[in-house]
Write a protein that holds these residues in place. Structure first.
Motif, PDB file in Angstrom:
ATOM      1  N   PRO A 118       0.791  -1.135   0.152  1.00 29.43           N
ATOM      2  CA  PRO A 118       0.129  -0.101  -0.288  1.00 29.43           C
ATOM      3  C   PRO A 118       1.003   1.559  -0.162  1.00 29.43           C
ATOM      4  CG  PRO A 118      -0.208  -1.285   2.200  1.00 29.43           C
ATOM      5  CD  PRO A 118       0.626  -1.801   0.566  1.00 29.43           C
ATOM      6  N   LEU A 119       0.521   1.578  -0.874  1.00 33.58           N
ATOM      7  CA  LEU A 119       1.240   3.314  -0.879  1.00 33.58           C
ATOM      8  C   LEU A 119       0.661   3.825  -0.518  1.00 33.58           C
ATOM      9  CD1 LEU A 119       3.987   4.859  -2.174  1.00 33.58           C
ATOM     10  CD2 LEU A 119       2.063   5.215  -4.372  1.00 33.58           C
ATOM     11  N   HIS A 120       0.702   5.273   0.561  1.00 35.59           N
ATOM     12  CA  HIS A 120      -0.055   6.223   1.705  1.00 35.59           C
ATOM     13  C   HIS A 120       0.633   7.260   1.023  1.00 35.59           C
ATOM     14  CE1 HIS A 120      -1.471   2.901   3.849  1.00 35.59           C
ATOM     15  NE2 HIS A 120       0.121   2.509   4.358  1.00 35.59           N
ATOM     16  N   TYR A 121      -0.492   8.424   0.713  1.00 38.89           N
ATOM     17  CA  TYR A 121      -0.013   9.761   0.333  1.00 38.89           C
ATOM     18  C   TYR A 121      -0.504  10.942   1.768  1.00 38.89           C
ATOM     19  CZ  TYR A 121       0.921   8.794  -4.616  1.00 38.89           C
ATOM     20  OH  TYR A 121       1.006   8.031  -5.583  1.00 38.89           O
ATOM     21  N   ASP A 122      -0.261  11.816   1.915  1.00 34.56           N
ATOM     22  CA  ASP A 122      -0.848  13.099   2.697  1.00 34.56           C
ATOM     23  C   ASP A 122      -1.885  12.397   3.045  1.00 34.56           C
ATOM     24  OD1 ASP A 122      -0.797  14.751   4.046  1.00 34.56           O
ATOM     25  OD2 ASP A 122      -1.008  16.480   3.351  1.00 34.56           O
ATOM     26  N   THR A 123      -2.548  12.680   4.615  1.00 34.67           N
ATOM     27  CA  THR A 123      -3.789  11.940   5.680  1.00 34.67           C
ATOM     28  C   THR A 123      -4.451  13.666   5.102  1.00 34.67           C
ATOM     29  OG1 THR A 123      -2.707  11.698   7.277  1.00 34.67           O
ATOM     30  CG2 THR A 123      -3.423   9.996   5.580  1.00 34.67           C
ATOM     31  N   LEU A 124      -4.054  14.999   5.308  1.00 33.22           N
ATOM     32  CA  LEU A 124      -4.655  15.933   5.364  1.00 33.22           C
ATOM     33  C   LEU A 124      -6.124  16.390   4.497  1.00 33.22           C
ATOM     34  CD1 LEU A 124      -1.585  17.833   6.479  1.00 33.22           C
ATOM     35  CD2 LEU A 124      -3.181  17.598   7.675  1.00 33.22           C
ATOM     36  N   ASN A 125      -5.429  15.823   3.237  1.00 31.05           N
ATOM     37  CA  ASN A 125      -6.873  15.370   2.346  1.00 31.05           C
ATOM     38  C   ASN A 125      -8.483  14.890   2.885  1.00 31.05           C
ATOM     39  OD1 ASN A 125      -8.505  15.963   0.302  1.00 31.05           O
ATOM     40  ND2 ASN A 125      -7.071  14.915  -1.293  1.00 31.05           N
ATOM     41  N   GLU A 136     -11.283  14.491   1.402  1.00 34.69           N
ATOM     42  CA  GLU A 136     -11.689  13.467   0.429  1.00 34.69           C
ATOM     43  C   GLU A 136     -11.075  11.941   0.385  1.00 34.69           C
ATOM     44  OE1 GLU A 136     -11.683  15.075  -3.528  1.00 34.69           O
ATOM     45  OE2 GLU A 136     -12.136  17.520  -2.825  1.00 34.69           O
ATOM     46  N   PRO A 137     -11.707  11.324   0.096  1.00 30.90           N
ATOM     47  CA  PRO A 137     -11.900   9.809   0.592  1.00 30.90           C
ATOM     48  C   PRO A 137     -11.313   9.463  -0.569  1.00 30.90           C
ATOM     49  CG  PRO A 137     -14.101   9.361   0.065  1.00 30.90           C
ATOM     50  CD  PRO A 137     -13.242  11.165   0.484  1.00 30.90           C
ATOM     51  N   PRO A 138     -10.188   8.456  -0.347  1.00 31.84           N
ATOM     52  CA  PRO A 138      -9.209   8.123  -1.971  1.00 31.84           C
ATOM     53  C   PRO A 138     -10.260   7.165  -3.299  1.00 31.84           C
ATOM     54  CG  PRO A 138      -8.473   7.283  -0.318  1.00 31.84           C
ATOM     55  CD  PRO A 138      -9.334   8.227   0.633  1.00 31.84           C
ATOM     56  N   ILE A 139      -9.607   7.141  -4.099  1.00 34.00           N
ATOM     57  CA  ILE A 139     -11.046   6.404  -4.977  1.00 34.00           C
ATOM     58  C   ILE A 139      -9.792   4.902  -5.598  1.00 34.00           C
ATOM     59  CG2 ILE A 139     -11.912   5.910  -7.179  1.00 34.00           C
ATOM     60  CD1 ILE A 139     -12.550   9.385  -7.114  1.00 34.00           C
ATOM     61  N   GLY A 140      -9.962   4.038  -5.613  1.00 34.41           N
ATOM     62  CA  GLY A 140      -9.577   3.105  -5.749  1.00 34.41           C
ATOM     63  C   GLY A 140      -7.998   2.527  -4.476  1.00 34.41           C
ATOM     64  N   TYR A 141      -7.284   2.213  -5.138  1.00 32.92           N
ATOM     65  CA  TYR A 141      -6.110   1.717  -4.337  1.00 32.92           C
ATOM     66  C   TYR A 141      -5.127   2.362  -4.876  1.00 32.92           C
ATOM     67  CZ  TYR A 141      -9.118  -2.288  -2.394  1.00 32.92           C
ATOM     68  OH  TYR A 141      -9.559  -2.747  -1.947  1.00 32.92           O
ATOM     69  N   ASN A 142      -3.910   2.806  -3.731  1.00 32.86           N
ATOM     70  CA  ASN A 142      -2.525   2.964  -4.763  1.00 32.86           C
ATOM     71  C   ASN A 142      -2.014   2.073  -3.704  1.00 32.86           C
ATOM     72  OD1 ASN A 142      -3.873   5.615  -5.848  1.00 32.86           O
ATOM     73  ND2 ASN A 142      -3.928   6.981  -3.473  1.00 32.86           N
ATOM     74  N   ILE A 143      -1.146   2.025  -5.282  1.00 28.70           N
ATOM     75  CA  ILE A 143      -0.195   0.430  -4.778  1.00 28.70           C
ATOM     76  C   ILE A 143       1.547   0.397  -5.070  1.00 28.70           C
ATOM     77  CG2 ILE A 143       0.514  -1.767  -5.712  1.00 28.70           C
ATOM     78  CD1 ILE A 143      -2.408  -1.869  -5.547  1.00 28.70           C
ATOM     79  N   ARG A 144       2.365   0.243  -4.731  1.00 23.30           N
ATOM     80  CA  ARG A 144       3.756   0.250  -5.034  1.00 23.30           C
ATOM     81  C   ARG A 144       4.145  -0.759  -5.529  1.00 23.30           C
ATOM     82  NH1 ARG A 144       8.982   3.826  -4.492  1.00 23.30           N
ATOM     83  NH2 ARG A 144       7.517   4.760  -2.541  1.00 23.30           N
TER      84      ARG A 144
END
Length: 146
Positions: A65-72, A74-82
């Motif tokens: 799993p790839l985690h971006y800045d959580t200050l946003n 809006e819920p993420p759409i789909g998965y962010n992956i490395r």
């Protein structure tokens, strides 16, 4: 919209990766994939100089799993992956350096494209998520020993 960014190999090096002709060579592969609805549909495409294409399914343990800045908010759409994996490159005996293209594709069953009802064994369509990266590979001659 799903997308991918290949980090390694960069494809910009002037040096060729060397391997013994007729054997297998491992090429480290790292990429970031964003907005994936189904990570199990990810495929690695390897295109050889003779236009033969090999499609590889990455192991689920290679997807992190790839985690971006959580200050946003809006819920993420789909998965962010490395994707951290190794691509095994093998070919018949080569005589000169050639480029091998590596790419990330999304395997989409034909039934999902037009939302048509069809049999389970319909041919999947491969949608490229990014531009292919060219890796220069040169064979070392086989040493003959007595």
């Amino acid at each position: 919209m799903s997308s991918a960014n290949i980090i390694e190999p960069s494809g910009q090096g002037d040096t060729s990766l060397k391997f013994t002709a007729g054997l297998i060579m491992s090429v480290p592969f790292e990429a970031e994939l964003t907005h994936l609805l189904d990570p199990s549909r990810i495929r690695l495409k390897i295109k050889y100089p003779d236009q033969r294409t090999q499609v590889v399914v990455p192991k689920p343990t290679h997807l992190k799993p790839l985690h971006y800045d959580t200050l946003n908010k809006e819920p993420p759409i789909g998965y962010n992956i490395r994707l951290l994996s190794s691509v095994l490159v093998s070919h018949q005996v080569w005589s000169e350096a050639c480029n091998v293209e590596m790419n990330i594709a999304l395997c989409v069953p034909e039934a999902d494209i037009g939302k048509r009802k069809s049999s389970m064994d319909s041919n999947p369509t491969m949608l490229d998520l990014c531009a292919p990266v060219r890796v220069s590979i040169a064979p070392k001659p086989i040493k003959k020993t007595l």
